[in-house]
Scaffold this motif. Structure first.
Motif, PDB file in Angstrom:
ATOM      1  N   ASP A   1     -30.414  55.927  34.510  1.00 17.89           N
ATOM      2  CA  ASP A   1     -31.239  56.842  33.762  1.00 17.89           C
ATOM      3  C   ASP A   1     -31.786  57.909  34.677  1.00 17.89           C
ATOM      4  OD1 ASP A   1     -30.864  55.469  31.440  1.00 17.89           O
ATOM      5  OD2 ASP A   1     -32.517  54.104  31.859  1.00 17.89           O
ATOM      6  N   ARG A   2     -32.310  58.872  34.057  1.00 21.41           N
ATOM      7  CA  ARG A   2     -32.964  59.903  34.848  1.00 21.41           C
ATOM      8  C   ARG A   2     -34.190  59.329  35.522  1.00 21.41           C
ATOM      9  NH1 ARG A   2     -34.279  62.918  29.518  1.00 21.41           N
ATOM     10  NH2 ARG A   2     -32.072  63.023  29.700  1.00 21.41           N
TER      11      ARG A   2
ATOM     12  N   ALA B   1     -22.565  59.694  33.692  1.00 20.03           N
ATOM     13  CA  ALA B   1     -23.676  59.467  34.622  1.00 20.03           C
ATOM     14  C   ALA B   1     -24.055  58.003  34.631  1.00 20.03           C
ATOM     15  CB  ALA B   1     -24.869  60.324  34.221  1.00 20.03           C
TER      16      ALA B   1
ATOM     17  N   GLU C   1     -37.837  64.813  28.152  1.00 14.56           N
ATOM     18  CA  GLU C   1     -36.878  65.013  27.087  1.00 14.56           C
ATOM     19  C   GLU C   1     -37.548  65.755  25.964  1.00 14.56           C
ATOM     20  OE1 GLU C   1     -34.357  61.929  24.693  1.00 14.56           O
ATOM     21  OE2 GLU C   1     -34.344  61.671  26.844  1.00 14.56           O
TER      22      GLU C   1
ATOM     23  N   ASP D   1     -29.518  68.106  26.783  1.00 18.88           N
ATOM     24  CA  ASP D   1     -30.169  68.521  28.013  1.00 18.88           C
ATOM     25  C   ASP D   1     -29.144  68.878  29.071  1.00 18.88           C
ATOM     26  OD1 ASP D   1     -32.152  69.088  29.738  1.00 18.88           O
ATOM     27  OD2 ASP D   1     -32.568  67.011  30.282  1.00 18.88           O
TER      28      ASP D   1
ATOM     29  N   TYR E   1     -26.065  67.532  35.401  1.00 13.76           N
ATOM     30  CA  TYR E   1     -26.045  66.537  34.336  1.00 13.76           C
ATOM     31  C   TYR E   1     -26.015  67.235  32.991  1.00 13.76           C
ATOM     32  CZ  TYR E   1     -27.174  62.990  37.737  1.00 13.76           C
ATOM     33  OH  TYR E   1     -27.150  62.148  38.802  1.00 13.76           O
TER      34      TYR E   1
ATOM     35  N   GLN F   1     -26.252  66.226  29.126  1.00  7.43           N
ATOM     36  CA  GLN F   1     -26.464  65.152  28.169  1.00  7.43           C
ATOM     37  C   GLN F   1     -26.146  65.631  26.764  1.00  7.43           C
ATOM     38  OE1 GLN F   1     -30.434  63.643  27.732  1.00  7.43           O
ATOM     39  NE2 GLN F   1     -29.635  61.616  27.256  1.00  7.43           N
TER      40      GLN F   1
ATOM     41  N   TYR G   1     -29.177  69.675  33.138  1.00  3.33           N
ATOM     42  CA  TYR G   1     -30.048  69.695  34.306  1.00  3.33           C
ATOM     43  C   TYR G   1     -29.233  69.733  35.590  1.00  3.33           C
ATOM     44  CZ  TYR G   1     -33.532  68.481  37.659  1.00  3.33           C
ATOM     45  OH  TYR G   1     -34.359  68.479  38.731  1.00  3.33           O
TER      46      TYR G   1
ATOM     47  N   ASN H   1     -24.485  55.597  28.322  1.00  3.54           N
ATOM     48  CA  ASN H   1     -25.332  56.766  28.095  1.00  3.54           C
ATOM     49  C   ASN H   1     -24.497  57.950  27.670  1.00  3.54           C
ATOM     50  OD1 ASN H   1     -24.180  57.893  30.449  1.00  3.54           O
ATOM     51  ND2 ASN H   1     -25.618  56.683  31.640  1.00  3.54           N
ATOM     52  N   THR H   2     -25.167  58.974  27.315  1.00  5.65           N
ATOM     53  CA  THR H   2     -24.478  60.156  26.823  1.00  5.65           C
ATOM     54  C   THR H   2     -24.510  61.280  27.833  1.00  5.65           C
ATOM     55  OG1 THR H   2     -26.513  60.873  25.793  1.00  5.65           O
ATOM     56  CG2 THR H   2     -25.019  59.579  24.447  1.00  5.65           C
ATOM     57  N   SER H   3     -24.876  60.948  29.020  1.00  3.46           N
ATOM     58  CA  SER H   3     -24.984  61.989  30.042  1.00  3.46           C
ATOM     59  C   SER H   3     -23.730  62.045  30.887  1.00  3.46           C
ATOM     60  CB  SER H   3     -26.192  61.721  30.936  1.00  3.46           C
ATOM     61  OG  SER H   3     -27.382  61.864  30.220  1.00  3.46           O
TER      62      SER H   3
ATOM     63  N   ALA I   1     -19.488  63.838  24.383  1.00  3.57           N
ATOM     64  CA  ALA I   1     -19.473  63.781  25.841  1.00  3.57           C
ATOM     65  C   ALA I   1     -18.074  63.418  26.332  1.00  3.57           C
ATOM     66  CB  ALA I   1     -20.498  62.765  26.325  1.00  3.57           C
TER      67      ALA I   1
END
Length: 255
Positions: free
Chosen positions: A89-90, A86, A127, A38, A55, A57, A40, A9-11, A64
């Motif tokens: 997923d969220r 991360a 999102e 994002d 987080y 993203q 958060y 992921n990109t978070s 990242a």
DNA sequence: GTTGGGCTGC
């Protein structure tokens, strides 16, 4: 098929942030390394305090990574932040609720849809679909404006009186809209005198008891001969009206 | 030694 080349992921999971850190601060910091989708900062649902992590993203995973390498163990807002990628997923609200119910450790997905190529539809709306600029150049970081906050957080903001401490655990929030049985509605109807009572009404001297609204039929039908029909009618109307307001009424009228 | 959004659907 799993490639070790890059994280899934990109978070970024940013740990140990100061509780005074705000999304805009983080965005400013991390945005230097690439466009950010994002930011958060999870808050404790009950205490509304920051939980100490955030987080970030990115649009692109290499940005990242770049940010990770550059900002990891750097001091931000007086704290030495730690950055990792991360995991997972969220969570959707539903998952959060079930998480409270079950043990956070033993959470399991719906099931293993390894064969199913359809991923979980994360197309909720947390999102924000931001249309990226026609030109591929990264927009300057200073063009980020505070109004850019996502719609979801805006919703939550709106209900915030939050001058101070939290109200009790919101498990009672489950306000089931429609009770099919009328018996259940009289039972579940909790008397909220402050809300259901319009301010304009003054002549009515109702000093004896707030429960008069819920008079049992046994005694009420006998007395108050003249006004009984009209009153009962208007009462029923006001009730149904307050019903349909539900959330909106609660938000603005909530004291 | 904290791994996420607590209002979502017909």
């Amino acid at each position: 098929m799993a490639r070790y080349l890059r994280p899934p992921n990109t978070s970024l999971f940013v740990r140990n942030i100061a509780d005074e850190s705000r999304p805009e601060d983080l965005r400013r910091e991390f945005g230097r390394y690439g466009p950010i989708v994002d930011v958060y900062i999870p808050l404790d649902f009950y205490t509304r305090r920051t939980r100490g992590f955030a987080y970030i993203q990115f649009e692109d995973v290499r940005d990242a990574e770049d940010a990770l390498h550059n900002l990891d163990r750097k001091w931000v807002c007086g704290r030495q932040i730690e950055i990792q990628f991360a995991q997972g997923d969220r969570k959707t609200p539903n998952q959060m609720k079930s998480k409270e119910r079950h043990s956070p450790r033993s959470f399991s997905r719906y099931d293993d849809d390894r064969d199913s190529r359809r991923r979980r539809s994360r197309s909720r709306s947390y999102e924000r679909h931001r249309s990226r600029s026609p030109s591929y150049e990264r927009r300057p970081r200073r063009s980020e404006s505070p109004r850019d906050s996502r719609s979801y957080s805006r919703h939550k903001r709106s209900r915030s009186h939050e001058n101070e401490k939290y109200r009790g655990p919101p498990r009672e929030h489950q306000r089931t809209h429609h009770e099919p049985g009328l018996r259940s509605r009289s039972a579940s109807r909790s008397p909220s005198p402050s809300r259901s009572r319009p301010k304009g009404k003054k002549s009515q001297s109702r000093s004896h008891s707030p429960a008069e609204d819920f008079h049992p039929t046994s005694s009420s039908q006998k007395q108050s001969v003249g006004r009984s029909p009209s009153r009962s009618y208007s009462r029923s109307m006001s009730r149904s009206r307050s019903r349909s307001r539900s959330w909106a009424g609660r938000k603005s009228g909530g004291h």
